[in-house]
Design an enzyme around this catalytic site. Structure first.
Site, short mmCIF file in Angstrom:
data_model
loop_
_atom_site.label_atom_id
_atom_site.label_comp_id
_atom_site.label_asym_id
_atom_site.label_seq_id
_atom_site.Cartn_x
_atom_site.Cartn_y
_atom_site.Cartn_z
N ASP A 213 0.85 -1.19 0.00
CA ASP A 213 0.00 0.00 0.00
C ASP A 213 0.89 1.24 0.00
OD1 ASP A 213 -2.24 1.90 0.65
OD2 ASP A 213 -3.34 0.04 0.95
N HIS A 236 1.98 1.98 -3.19
CA HIS A 236 1.04 2.94 -3.78
C HIS A 236 1.57 4.36 -3.78
CE1 HIS A 236 -2.66 0.10 -3.06
NE2 HIS A 236 -1.72 -0.43 -3.82
#
Length: 389
Positions: A213, A236
């Site tokens: 993430d 991310h």
């Protein structure tokens, strides 16, 4: 203890060194810890922390020794402590229970929680391993969280496989996070490297973050944050937000991200807000950024809705303004390398692009820019982003 102090004074005078009080030295093995990776050492950690935290001498240290592996359940390392600074030195490895049913609940959603401790130093070169594989379908528990720990210094550690966020920081200002190696599989959900909220004057530098993430997420109340020398990927990217969920009033400002590398990430520099929220994200700079095969190199997404379910159009939005992107270089695996998808009701303003050169990582494809209700100025930008004007 008096004899020890007198001896330190004598040695200092003998060698013409300035005397300082180094504090007491505690070792977790003195409290019955086995360090075999099998025996539950939670009680030993709790007892050792109580003694360390009750020591009035500045700079006292609790050492988690090298070579050993310590199995530890959820712990609240609670302050305030009697000393103005305490040192938690991790030389060995701390591992979490593998079976979620043996965790017996986690205070504040964290496995290792430090709360209300001023002047805390956590370092040592060791490893904190959340062994989170069994949690990745549940994803409710962070590995390490600092709550109201002003003056924190977190440095020189390895963080592995958190059940959720690896490191959380809230209400912990004037702190430094540096020289960390944070790793979890690319498929592990919600395993952010570092999440920060309600904190100001934070320095984050020299990190390697490879997770499933956000490498770093700056949430509500984050301000005056300096981020430098981050190697991010997979993951991310570095994200502002998400902000404004459930109609909330959220603010982020004074963010400076510099000298960072993104490799194979979903995003590079990202701002994400939910429709229906309010507040602001402003005075944010991303500078000197290297990109390698990044899907969204630069993105403002004010229609953030990760599951695309129950996402009705709303009339209010977080106000995004004064956002600068300078000296970006590298490749995008998406055709849209510059994506400014702002609220239909409240525009993004003061966007500034300078010295941007992002080309496609896909052969025979060209990058482009997209703007929705976004306004600003550009200088030497590829792809061209005339849609901002």
């Amino acid at each position: 203890m008096i004899f020890r102090k007198n001896m330190l004074v004598f040695i200092s005078l003998l060698f013409c060194l300035p005397y300082q009080s180094w504090g007491a030295a505690y070792n977790i093995m003195q409290y019955g810890a086995k360090g075999d990776g099998i025996t539950d050492d939670t009680k030993a950690f709790e007892e050792a922390w109580q003694e360390l935290c009750n020591d009035v001498e500045p700079g006292s240290t609790l050492t988690i020794p090298l070579v050993n592996t310590f199995l530890v359940g959820p712990i609240n390392f609670q302050g305030p402590c009697k000393s103005p600074n305490v040192h938690f030195e991790i030389l060995g490895t701390i591992v979490a229970p593998e079976d979620p049913s043996s965790w017996n609940g986690c205070l504040a959603g964290a496995w290792l929680l430090f709360a209300n401790v001023e002047g805390l130093i956590v370092d040592g070169g060791g490893t904190i391993d959340g062994r989170g594989n069994a949690w990745w379908t549940k994803s409710l528990t962070n590995a390490l969280h600092f709550e109201n720990c002003n003056g924190l210094q977190l440095r020189n550690l390895n963080h592995r496989n958190s059940p959720r966020n690896h490191i959380g920081l809230s209400r912990s200002s004037y702190s430094t996070i540096s020289d960390l190696d944070i790793v979890a599989p690319a498929y592990s959900p919600n395993t952010d490297g570092i999440d920060i909220s309600t904190s100001t004057q934070i320095q984050i530098q020299n990190l390697v973050i490879k997770t499933g993430d956000d490498c770093i997420a700056l949430n509500n109340g984050a301000s005056q944050i300096n981020i430098t020398n981050i190697n991010c990927g997979p993951g991310h990217g570095i994200s502002i937000g998400s902000l404004g969920i459930n109609g909330g009033y959220n603010t982020v400002e004074g963010i400076y991200v510099k000298n960072c590398n993104f490799s194979g990430t979903q995003n590079g520099a990202r701002i994400k807000t939910w429709q229906g929220g309010s507040g602001y994200a402003r005075d944010i700079t991303f500078e000197n950024i290297e990109l390698d095969n990044v899907f969204n190199p630069i993105i403002i997404d004010q229609h953030y809705c990760p599951n695309e379910i129950h996402c009705p159009a709303e009339s209010s939005a977080v106000n995004v303004s004064n956002i600068s992107y300078k000296f970006f270089r590298g490749t995008s695996r998406s055709r849209i390398a510059l994506n400014f998808d702002c609220s239909n009701m409240i525009p993004c303003s003061g966007i500034y692009l300078d010295q941007i050169n992002i080309i496609s990582s896909v052969s025979d494809e060209h990058t482009t820019a997209y703007c929705n209700n976004a306004y600003g100025t550009i200088s030497s930008t590829k792809p061209s982003a005339t849609c901002l004007s």
